[in-house]
Write an enzyme that holds these catalytic residues in place. Structure first.
Site, PDB file in Angstrom:
ATOM      1  N   ASP A 167     -37.451  81.337  -9.679  1.00 15.47           N
ATOM      2  CA  ASP A 167     -36.945  82.507  -8.977  1.00 15.47           C
ATOM      3  C   ASP A 167     -37.816  83.715  -9.320  1.00 15.47           C
ATOM      4  O   ASP A 167     -38.490  83.743 -10.350  1.00 15.47           O
ATOM      5  CB  ASP A 167     -35.495  82.770  -9.382  1.00 15.47           C
ATOM      6  N   GLU A 207     -42.563  86.212  -7.335  1.00 17.59           N
ATOM      7  CA  GLU A 207     -43.592  87.099  -6.740  1.00 17.59           C
ATOM      8  C   GLU A 207     -44.159  88.148  -7.689  1.00 17.59           C
ATOM      9  O   GLU A 207     -45.289  88.563  -7.454  1.00 17.59           O
ATOM     10  CB  GLU A 207     -43.047  87.764  -5.470  1.00 17.59           C
ATOM     11  N   ASP A 234     -33.952  85.463  -0.411  1.00 18.28           N
ATOM     12  CA  ASP A 234     -32.514  85.760  -0.339  1.00 18.28           C
ATOM     13  C   ASP A 234     -32.158  86.385   1.007  1.00 18.28           C
ATOM     14  O   ASP A 234     -31.814  87.573   1.094  1.00 18.28           O
ATOM     15  CB  ASP A 234     -32.122  86.698  -1.480  1.00 18.28           C
TER      16      ASP A 234
END
Length: 807
Positions: free
Chosen positions: A402, A405, A475
């Site tokens: 998760d 980035e 998300d």
């Protein structure tokens, strides 16, 4: 004296002779180097169809090692011809023409057909101070044909296939991830090899990449002849795709988050009790406890008292478990202590901002969580060593990366001055996920070959396909538009050479559905999303605000429950097809989700369709992306959405040209090149099979490896000649790289109605020596959907030798 030394001496001789003759260029290995208008230009063939272009201001020097490109230039035969101000390099595939007066470059086919050209005076070098380092902001503009369609540029949530007339500020985010690369319908691609924040602008005048930081302009031109060929070139440059385990293609259940050991084990048990197939369960964040111990990689949360027992229980039910791991650490973790002492933590705000879970974040108690320097090889090893010791050792099967980035909150310009192992964060910003994912892949590969690496990651960059990673779209907030936008997001990413992608089935946030699962509109949306998910490289249900397990939607006999169950089972019946398609991805640079431009580039009507795609070579998938079966009803003082299935609705479907199409559900045959309407009750997503396809149908199972494929149904779809290769191996480990696998090729002659089952090639431990193939020639209401077949056209006992079957 070997051939390479002879070639080097000849190149030196030619270079010196050109200089002596006053020629305006120097011949170098595989190309030329020259200076035009105070700009050094280097043109180098990597292969006969791939060319690297380098440009930099005269008098400056630099050293660059690409983070994405791992291929070395191949020795390539080419000629050089000068006519006036034009210098032309020609290989057997691509011509490169350099204007010695303006410095602009054009690319043509070997026969002289124009493909792409740089814009005259389209180059820019602006001096830039990058945290004390003198460098440039660099840009290059190109001129495309009017109406030329281009694709790629990573993943965006805007619902577009064709990326013309776009302005993109390319910096990695939660739901928008970028690769500075595009692919043209004309059969070429361009990769801009820069990792800093980049502006992409396309307008009628030009198409431009402009990056914040660069010592040079560095890009690769690839000519593949068609979209598949360009994807293959991109993979040649940036890395091939390893096989993922068979179990990753089953159904995955997740939520934000399972709050205890008993809860996550209980979900797997419930699926087994219901007889609904399941291969994977995912543990999201906070199993580590409080935010000060963020990403501790340990089960410090007291609700997970016996993690080894938990993993063992899940494995005993023939399910797999992956777990959330972040690229950041809380100040009380062991990882933070080690990395901080070595100066390997970056200094910008990331999630979570607060040490408490309150919303909005309580900034009087900052979390102190910091991102690690994934660009540092030592930091990556430290990361893996902790992951290996504390989680991989428990038998965890894969990694949910998760915020890969990573999250960059309250962004300030000075944040980009932060120093990494490779220079400023600005210089390498967009490559963070590539380095992070790569470190974990390499760490696990160095530790064990018994279990294939499987990584689920929120972000990606060029080359990430070489690391056993499946990107998800972030998300996203649940809505019908969001569902539609996932299709083009996944397809454009696949066209960048990254074949494994998925989305949160049902959308992550339910903010637009305050009644959550009680909202009939949402229940319909979830059902349509799971139908789409069944035809993605990974089928994974996930989200917050409400749990999404199948039993949350009712029970067997309920319309929505049954529709969900139907598509999970359909997914499992297609596992032999899906796994064989994954082998085509690995061995032949194929793509699983295929934008229509890949197979129907000559059909102009297909080039900008954003709600249809091919899944492998056989299936045309047409997800339903608008509501049909919910209506408003007044109940007391509230107006709510309720389900209304009293009338069957329909959806419009375009069938591409140059083939016939067979309705998967009915066996009806249609000519391509037309738009039709398909009835779409809640349990039917329009699904068509290309004429000439051969599709293996697997057994009904509760998990991917429950039954051997010893009684495969083989469906033959008439209308054209066809070919399909069934691939099998040990389903996990890396023995396939040593040649331990088998293939069986099926060939269909449509005119003669002959199906040939070729001799089996290869072998592996546990391989079936004998089996049945249950052959059916699909026709109206025969060999359709998931209907049982009363009588097959042929039953073939197969022991590995060639068999010919007349149908």
């Amino acid at each position: 004296m070997n051939i390479h030394r002879i070639y080097a001496l000849l190149s030196l001789f030619f270079a010196l002779s050109m200089i002596c003759k006053g020629q305006p260029y120097q011949r170098i290995k595989n190309g030329i180097k020259t200076e035009v208008n105070t700009i050094e230009v280097e043109i180098q063939y990597y292969t006969p169809s791939t060319v690297r272009i380098l440009k930099w201001p005269s008098g400056s020097t630099f050293t660059k090692k690409s983070l994405s490109v791992i291929e070395s230039p191949q020795e390539t035969v080419f000629t050089i011809h000068q006519s006036g101000n034009e210098l032309v390099l020609r290989s057997k595939e691509v011509q490169v023409a350099l204007n010695l007066k303006s410095g602009s470059i054009s690319f043509l086919t070997a026969t002289g057909k124009s493909l792409l050209r740089e814009k005259e005076a389209g180059i820019s070098f602006a001096r830039f101070n990058d945290a004390g380092v003198k460098t440039y902001t660099v840009g290059q503009s190109f001129v495309l044909d009017k109406g030329e369609a281009i694709y790629g540029l990573g993943q965006q949530q805007q619902g577009k296939m064709n990326q013309r007339n776009d302005i993109l500020h390319m910096i990695q985010g939660n739901t928008d991830d970028y690769i500075p690369y595009f692919l043209s319908e004309k059969g070429y691609g361009l990769y801009w090899d820069n990792y800093s924040p980049t502006l992409f602008v396309d307008n009628p005048d030009s198409t431009t990449f402009k990056s914040d930081v660069g010592k040079c302009i560095d890009y690769y031109f690839m000519y593949g002849g068609n979209a598949h060929g360009v994807v293959a070139q991109m993979r040649d440059l940036t890395g091939q795709v390893p096989m993922l385990p068979l179990w990753t293609y089953g159904y995955w259940q997740s939520r934000e988050r399972y709050k205890s050991q008993a809860e996550i084990v209980g979900v797997v048990k419930r699926y087994r009790e219901l007889g609904v197939p399941l291969d994977g369960i995912i543990q999201d964040w906070q199993y580590w406890g409080d935010n000060s111990h963020w990403n501790a990689m340990e089960f410090l949360n007291p609700n997970f008292p016996h993690p080894q027992e938990m993993v063992n229980e899940i494995h005993a039910m023939h399910a797999h478990m992956i777990i959330s791991v972040w690229a950041s650490f809380g100040p009380k973790t062991k990882q933070y202590e080690v990395l901080n002492k070595k100066g390997m933590l970056l200094d910008f705000k990331t999630w979570p901002l607060s040490a408490t879970d309150a919303w909005p974040p309580d900034m009087s108690h900052p979390s102190g969580v910091r991102v690690y320097d994934a660009y540092n090889p030592e930091a990556r090893k430290i990361f893996w060593n902790f992951l290996n010791k504390d989680l991989f050792s428990l038998g965890i099967d894969g990694w949910w990366l998760d915020s890969s980035e990573p999250d960059h909150l309250d962004v300030k310009p000075s944040d980009f001055d932060d120093q990494t192992y490779l220079g400023s964060f600005r210089k390498v910003r967009n490559a963070f996920p590539l380095m992070h994912v790569g470190g974990i892949f390499k760490g696990q590969r160095s530790t064990s070959s018994e279990k294939r690496v499987f990584i689920l990651t929120r972000s990606m960059f060029a080359g990430q396909q070489r690391y056993g990673a499946n990107t998800w779209s972030g998300d996203v907030t649940a809505s019908w538009n969001a569902l539609r936008h996932q299709i083009s997001a996944g397809l454009n990413l696949s066209l960048c050479g990254i074949p494994y992608w998925n989305s949160d089935i049902g959308g992550f946030f339910l903010t637009r559905f305050p009644r959550k699962l009680q909202d009939a509109n949402y229940r319909e949306l979830y059902t349509r999303w799971i139908q789409f998910g069944a035809f993605c490289p990974m089928m994974r249900s996930h989200g917050t605000d409400a749990p999404r397990e199948i039993y949350q939607f009712g029970k067997k006999g309920d319309v929505i429950y049954d529709a969900i169950d139907k598509y999970i089972n359909l997914r499992y019946s297609l596992l032999p097809y899906i796994y064989s398609t994954s082998w085509n991805v690995t061995a032949h640079q194929g793509s699983m989700m295929r934008a229509l431009v890949m197979d129907f580039a000559k059909d102009k009507n297909a080039l900008d369709i954003n709600n249809e795609y091919m899944f492998g070579k056989a299936f045309l998938v047409c997800p339903v992306t608008q509501p049909m079966y919910s209506k408003e009803e007044v109940q007391g003082n509230d107006t709510i959405k309720v389900g209304d299935f009293s009338q069957i609705k329909s959806a419009e479907v375009y069938l591409p040209k140059s083939t016939n199409w067979i309705d998967f559900w009915t066996g009806e045959n249609y000519k391509g090149g037309q738009t039709i309407r398909k009835e779409t009750p809640i349990d039917i997503m329009p699904l068509y099979v290309r004429g000439g396809s051969i599709v293996p149908i697997g057994p009904k199972v509760q998990y991917a490896t429950q039954k051997k494929w010893d009684n495969l149904e083989i469906r033959v779809y008439p209308g054209a000649d066809g070919r399909f290769t069934l691939y099998e191996d040990e389903n996990d480990n890396y023995d396939y790289q040593k040649g331990k696998y088998s293939t069986i090729t099926f060939t269909w002659n449509d005119a003669k109605k002959d199906l040939t089952i070729g001799s089996r090639q290869g072998e592996f431990p546990g391989m079936l020596k004998a089996r049945k193939f249950l052959i059916v020639l699909v026709s109206h209401n025969k060999g359709t959907g998931m209907n049982p077949i009363e009588k097959y056209d042929k039953v073939v006992m197969y022991t590995g030798g060639r068999v010919s079957v007349k149908l």
